[in-house]
Design a protein around this motif. Structure first.
Motif, PDB file in Angstrom:
ATOM      1  N   ARG A   8     -25.656  -3.595 -30.151  1.00  0.00           N
ATOM      2  CA  ARG A   8     -25.102  -2.466 -29.421  1.00  0.00           C
ATOM      3  C   ARG A   8     -24.761  -2.852 -27.988  1.00  0.00           C
ATOM      4  N   GLY A   9     -25.054  -4.060 -27.583  1.00  0.00           N
ATOM      5  CA  GLY A   9     -24.764  -4.492 -26.228  1.00  0.00           C
ATOM      6  C   GLY A   9     -25.947  -4.349 -25.298  1.00  0.00           C
ATOM      7  N   GLY A  10     -27.098  -3.894 -25.793  1.00  0.00           N
ATOM      8  CA  GLY A  10     -28.281  -3.737 -24.964  1.00  0.00           C
ATOM      9  C   GLY A  10     -29.111  -4.995 -24.974  1.00  0.00           C
ATOM     10  N   ARG A  11     -30.184  -4.972 -24.234  1.00  0.00           N
ATOM     11  CA  ARG A  11     -31.082  -6.117 -24.174  1.00  0.00           C
ATOM     12  C   ARG A  11     -32.474  -5.648 -24.551  1.00  0.00           C
ATOM     13  N   PRO A  12     -33.064  -6.256 -25.610  1.00  0.00           N
ATOM     14  CA  PRO A  12     -34.416  -5.844 -25.992  1.00  0.00           C
ATOM     15  C   PRO A  12     -35.370  -5.953 -24.806  1.00  0.00           C
ATOM     16  N   LYS A  13     -36.272  -4.989 -24.697  1.00  0.00           N
ATOM     17  CA  LYS A  13     -37.207  -4.967 -23.585  1.00  0.00           C
ATOM     18  C   LYS A  13     -38.175  -6.147 -23.657  1.00  0.00           C
ATOM     19  N   ASP A  14     -38.378  -6.786 -22.557  1.00  0.00           N
ATOM     20  CA  ASP A  14     -39.374  -7.831 -22.408  1.00  0.00           C
ATOM     21  C   ASP A  14     -40.157  -7.479 -21.148  1.00  0.00           C
ATOM     22  N   PRO A  15     -41.238  -6.691 -21.289  1.00  0.00           N
ATOM     23  CA  PRO A  15     -41.949  -6.202 -20.102  1.00  0.00           C
ATOM     24  C   PRO A  15     -42.375  -7.309 -19.149  1.00  0.00           C
ATOM     25  N   GLU A  16     -42.783  -8.446 -19.688  1.00  0.00           N
ATOM     26  CA  GLU A  16     -43.238  -9.538 -18.818  1.00  0.00           C
ATOM     27  C   GLU A  16     -42.093 -10.074 -17.974  1.00  0.00           C
ATOM     28  N   LEU A  17     -40.924 -10.306 -18.610  1.00  0.00           N
ATOM     29  CA  LEU A  17     -39.768 -10.816 -17.883  1.00  0.00           C
ATOM     30  C   LEU A  17     -39.237  -9.775 -16.903  1.00  0.00           C
ATOM     31  N   ASP A  18     -39.155  -8.521 -17.362  1.00  0.00           N
ATOM     32  CA  ASP A  18     -38.679  -7.448 -16.484  1.00  0.00           C
ATOM     33  C   ASP A  18     -39.580  -7.329 -15.256  1.00  0.00           C
ATOM     34  N   GLY A  19     -40.892  -7.408 -15.478  1.00  0.00           N
ATOM     35  CA  GLY A  19     -41.830  -7.326 -14.366  1.00  0.00           C
ATOM     36  C   GLY A  19     -41.676  -8.481 -13.396  1.00  0.00           C
ATOM     37  N   LYS A  20     -41.388  -9.659 -13.923  1.00  0.00           N
ATOM     38  CA  LYS A  20     -41.201 -10.838 -13.080  1.00  0.00           C
ATOM     39  C   LYS A  20     -39.996 -10.652 -12.168  1.00  0.00           C
ATOM     40  N   VAL A  21     -38.913 -10.123 -12.723  1.00  0.00           N
ATOM     41  CA  VAL A  21     -37.703  -9.899 -11.929  1.00  0.00           C
ATOM     42  C   VAL A  21     -37.953  -8.810 -10.884  1.00  0.00           C
ATOM     43  N   LEU A  22     -38.618  -7.729 -11.286  1.00  0.00           N
ATOM     44  CA  LEU A  22     -38.888  -6.640 -10.354  1.00  0.00           C
ATOM     45  C   LEU A  22     -39.823  -7.087  -9.237  1.00  0.00           C
ATOM     46  N   ASP A  23     -40.805  -7.915  -9.555  1.00  0.00           N
ATOM     47  CA  ASP A  23     -41.710  -8.436  -8.527  1.00  0.00           C
ATOM     48  C   ASP A  23     -40.938  -9.301  -7.528  1.00  0.00           C
ATOM     49  N   ALA A  24     -40.008 -10.092  -8.051  1.00  0.00           N
ATOM     50  CA  ALA A  24     -39.180 -10.921  -7.168  1.00  0.00           C
ATOM     51  C   ALA A  24     -38.329 -10.042  -6.256  1.00  0.00           C
ATOM     52  N   ALA A  25     -37.763  -8.982  -6.819  1.00  0.00           N
ATOM     53  CA  ALA A  25     -36.956  -8.059  -6.030  1.00  0.00           C
ATOM     54  C   ALA A  25     -37.798  -7.380  -4.956  1.00  0.00           C
ATOM     55  N   ALA A  26     -39.031  -7.010  -5.297  1.00  0.00           N
ATOM     56  CA  ALA A  26     -39.915  -6.348  -4.340  1.00  0.00           C
ATOM     57  C   ALA A  26     -40.220  -7.262  -3.159  1.00  0.00           C
ATOM     58  N   GLY A  27     -40.497  -8.528  -3.443  1.00  0.00           N
ATOM     59  CA  GLY A  27     -40.794  -9.474  -2.373  1.00  0.00           C
ATOM     60  C   GLY A  27     -39.609  -9.687  -1.456  1.00  0.00           C
TER      61      GLY A  27
ATOM     62  N   VAL B  61     -30.581 -11.193 -15.268  1.00  0.00           N
ATOM     63  CA  VAL B  61     -30.751  -9.982 -14.463  1.00  0.00           C
ATOM     64  C   VAL B  61     -29.681  -8.960 -14.804  1.00  0.00           C
ATOM     65  N   TYR B  62     -28.428  -9.411 -14.874  1.00  0.00           N
ATOM     66  CA  TYR B  62     -27.321  -8.493 -15.143  1.00  0.00           C
ATOM     67  C   TYR B  62     -27.382  -7.905 -16.549  1.00  0.00           C
ATOM     68  N   ASN B  63     -28.013  -8.617 -17.476  1.00  0.00           N
ATOM     69  CA  ASN B  63     -28.183  -8.060 -18.822  1.00  0.00           C
ATOM     70  C   ASN B  63     -29.122  -6.857 -18.823  1.00  0.00           C
ATOM     71  N   ARG B  64     -29.927  -6.748 -17.785  1.00  0.00           N
ATOM     72  CA  ARG B  64     -30.906  -5.665 -17.709  1.00  0.00           C
ATOM     73  C   ARG B  64     -30.514  -4.583 -16.705  1.00  0.00           C
ATOM     74  N   TRP B  65     -29.887  -4.987 -15.621  1.00  0.00           N
ATOM     75  CA  TRP B  65     -29.459  -4.030 -14.594  1.00  0.00           C
ATOM     76  C   TRP B  65     -28.019  -4.320 -14.205  1.00  0.00           C
ATOM     77  N   ALA B  66     -27.207  -3.293 -14.191  1.00  0.00           N
ATOM     78  CA  ALA B  66     -25.768  -3.467 -13.979  1.00  0.00           C
ATOM     79  C   ALA B  66     -25.433  -3.936 -12.568  1.00  0.00           C
ATOM     80  N   ASN B  67     -26.266  -3.591 -11.601  1.00  0.00           N
ATOM     81  CA  ASN B  67     -25.970  -3.942 -10.213  1.00  0.00           C
ATOM     82  C   ASN B  67     -27.248  -3.875  -9.382  1.00  0.00           C
ATOM     83  N   LYS B  68     -27.097  -4.155  -8.095  1.00  0.00           N
ATOM     84  CA  LYS B  68     -28.262  -4.183  -7.208  1.00  0.00           C
ATOM     85  C   LYS B  68     -28.926  -2.819  -7.084  1.00  0.00           C
ATOM     86  N   SER B  69     -28.128  -1.763  -6.982  1.00  0.00           N
ATOM     87  CA  SER B  69     -28.732  -0.439  -6.808  1.00  0.00           C
ATOM     88  C   SER B  69     -29.533  -0.039  -8.039  1.00  0.00           C
TER      89      SER B  69
END
Length: 210
Positions: free
Chosen positions: A13-32, A58-66
């Protein structure tokens, strides 16, 4: 036929299966990076490099920076239930304390990022639905318990009271950069307990003329 989705059908369908560990890693990087650089200097490229992943990941999970920062804001926002303590004054103090904490947790870079991402309708909708909505629901329930006990006026305008308290805390701490003392928070609660609250208009009251 089952409508259950699998990782394979999600990918089709064009989505990306959730990977909580990977998503958390990217979000932690963004927070820092957000804390170090601020919203304007933050880029997807920098986030990807900090997280050790590709830009495509990153883009497979979030369309843009906002969208990415909006996800971070939602993840880090606290939504707390206000317990029924059987004491309206104590519950109003807990509600006010939560408002103070909510503003305090959003200070500095994170608060600036919230205003920046509000320009994205999708981010604003999610923040309203997943954070502000539940917070308001719990706050309204606490105030309504006070009404049911006879401690607060039956015609109290609950939403306006919560907005007044939130606005007072935001202005004092963010605009004036001044501390809100416990005694001042107690004074706001005591005003409400004494009946000094905004009231809903009577059903048959005439509309005010401009």
């Amino acid at each position: 036929m089952s409508s259950r989705r699998t990782p394979k059908t999600e990918a089709a369908r064009g989505g990306r299966p959730k990977d909580p560990e990977l998503d958390g890693k990217v979000l932690d990087a963004a927070a820092g990076l957000l804390e170090e650089l601020g919203y304007q200097e933050l880029t997807i490229e920098k986030v990807a490099a900090r997280a050790g992943v590709t830009r495509k990941t990153v883009y497979n999970r979030w369309a843009n920076k906002s969208a990415l920062v909006g996800e971070l804001l939602i993840r880090n926002a606290g939504v707390e239930h206000i317990p029924d303590l059987g004491d309206t004054r104590a519950e109003m103090r807990e509600l006010f304390a939560q408002i103070v904490r909510d503003v305090g947790e959003s200070r500095g870079r994170l608060l600036s990022s919230l205003w920046a991402t509000i320009g994205d309708p999708a981010v604003l909708h999610r923040f309203r639905t997943e954070v502000l909505g539940p917070r308001r629901q719990f706050a309204r329930a606490a105030v309504q318990r006070g009404v049911a006990r006879g401690d607060l006026p039956a015609d109290i305008d609950v939403d306006l009271l919560i907005d007044m308290w939130s606005g007072t805390v935001m202005f004092r701490t963010e605009v004036r950069s001044d501390a809100l003392l416990d005694s001042q928070a107690d004074a706001m609660v005591e005003l409400a307990m004494s009946g000094c609250v905004p009231r809903l208009p009577a059903p048959d009251a005439p509309e005010p003329t401009p």
